[in-house]
Design a protein around this motif. Structure first.
Motif, short mmCIF file in Angstrom:
data_model
loop_
_atom_site.label_atom_id
_atom_site.label_comp_id
_atom_site.label_asym_id
_atom_site.label_seq_id
_atom_site.Cartn_x
_atom_site.Cartn_y
_atom_site.Cartn_z
N ARG A 278 -3.36 -4.35 5.00
CA ARG A 278 -4.29 -3.50 4.23
C ARG A 278 -4.89 -2.41 5.12
NH1 ARG A 278 -3.31 -3.81 -1.00
NH2 ARG A 278 -1.50 -5.08 -0.61
N ILE B 61 -5.97 3.88 -4.36
CA ILE B 61 -6.44 3.05 -3.25
C ILE B 61 -7.94 3.25 -3.10
CG2 ILE B 61 -6.35 2.63 -0.76
CD1 ILE B 61 -3.45 3.59 -0.80
N LEU C 112 0.82 -1.22 0.00
CA LEU C 112 0.00 0.00 0.00
C LEU C 112 0.84 1.26 0.00
CD1 LEU C 112 -3.06 -0.65 2.35
CD2 LEU C 112 -3.05 -0.35 -0.12
N GLY D 272 -7.84 -1.19 0.63
CA GLY D 272 -7.45 -0.77 1.97
C GLY D 272 -8.64 -0.72 2.89
N ALA E 125 -10.77 2.19 -0.27
CA ALA E 125 -10.77 1.68 1.10
C ALA E 125 -12.19 1.71 1.68
CB ALA E 125 -9.84 2.51 1.98
N ILE F 206 -10.27 -7.54 6.48
CA ILE F 206 -9.09 -7.27 5.66
C ILE F 206 -7.87 -7.70 6.48
CG2 ILE F 206 -10.07 -5.32 4.35
CD1 ILE F 206 -8.44 -3.46 6.23
N SER G 116 -5.58 -0.54 -5.34
CA SER G 116 -5.27 -1.43 -4.23
C SER G 116 -6.33 -1.30 -3.15
CB SER G 116 -3.88 -1.10 -3.66
OG SER G 116 -2.87 -1.32 -4.62
#
Length: 320
Positions: free
Chosen positions: A248, A205, A199, A233, A207, A244, A231
């Motif tokens: 993460r 990202i 990360l 998160g 999330a 998670i 990615s």
């Protein structure tokens, strides 16, 4: 734009930046700033780093060598580093490999996982980032800094560039030293995959927080991340629920990030989370509470139900 600031040169500090094919590691500019602008770049394609580093350094020494070999590099570099009290490396994958070997070669302690500025005392992330410990620094020492915890300074001075020849030293070590002959060897370098990317290196990202409500929603969030090459998160709350993995989790007890784009779904924006965000170029927030801190930080704030938004987003992405 960050204003240029006068930063005194500290001849007792040095940043050591390992590079591959001219690409600076994550956290390189922070390490350079913490060293007060004295830097050695070692690796392949080092001259390609000059332009990016120039605004942040006073003295730049380039050491062009072959593929990454932390044991050999440490032995070759050690004679050039003994006069510096503090050697600072970024906590990138190569930085984390090189720092302990350099510490052993120089016979000095290693302080790894530093969070924030380096002074007489530093804060260090311990126990997987769950605890912040304050340590008093005693010189000489090797230090690695967690990427993304600070912003690099822009210096108001020109950069002086020197060359450092390590080829002869490396060649003689390989002939005489067993530990060097058994050094780390790169077998293959693959393209970065947003799903498995660290990360700290992610440019996009997406999330989720407690506002997504269910573990199934995080499976959908992972699909959404894949759809936009981002990615995945999340917050401490959802990590504690097991939705998670720890790597993460974003925040003061997790990972520090600094992406170009940060999309938050169902995250209120508690300071423990937002303190780990660095300075994203763009933030999109989805939440039913228009007054929560994350919505106030956002460039685009969508007042709606996060799970519903996620399902609609996935439906649209499948039609593209």
């Amino acid at each position: 734009m960050t204003a240029a600031v006068p930063v005194p040169v500290d001849s007792t500090m040095l940043a050591l930046l390992p590079v591959r094919d001219g690409v600076l590691p994550t956290g390189a500019l922070e390490a350079a700033s913490e060293s007060r602008g004295s830097v050695i770049v070692v690796g392949s394609g080092v001259e390609a780093t000059i332009e990016e580093l120039a605004p942040h350094v006073h003295t730049l020494t380039l050491a062009e060598v072959e593929s990454f070999a932390p044991a050999a590099w440490s032995k070759a570099l050690a004679p050039h580093l003994v006069s510096y009290d503090r050697i600072v490396l970024p906590g990138s994958p190569d930085g984390r490999d090189l720092a302990p070997r350099l510490s052993a070669e120089l016979r000095r302690p290693l302080v790894a996982g530093v969070v924030g500025a380096i002074g007489d005392e530093v804060q260090v992330a311990r126990h997987g980032g769950l605890v912040l410990e304050t340590l008093k620094l005693e010189n000489p020492v090797v230090i690695s800094i967690v990427p993304g915890v600070s912003q690099p300074n822009v210096l108001d001075d020109s950069v002086k560039v020197d060359q450092l020849d390590l080829a002869t030293s490396l060649a003689s070590q390989r002939a005489a030293d067993l530990s060097v002959r058994l050094d780390t060897e790169s077998i293959e370098v693959t393209e970065a995959d947003a799903e498995s990317l660290d990360l700290t290196e992610a440019r996009r990202i997406i999330a989720g927080g407690a506002g997504l409500h269910t573990e199934e929603a995080f499976e959908e969030l992972a699909s959404a991340a894949s759809a936009i090459d981002a990615s995945l998160g999340g917050t401490r709350v959802v990590m504690d629920k097991g939705w998670i993995p720890f790597e993460r989790q974003i925040g003061t007890t997790g990972i520090m990030v600094n992406p170009d784009l940060y999309i938050s779904l169902g995250i209120s924006g508690a300071v423990q989370h937002t303190a780990g965000l660095g300075e994203p170029k763009h933030i999109i927030a989805v939440n039913t509470d228009p007054h929560c801190p994350m919505m106030a930080m956002a460039d685009l704030a969508l007042v709606t139900d996060a799970p519903l938004f996620l399902r609609e987003f996935l439906s649209l992405s499948q039609d593209l």
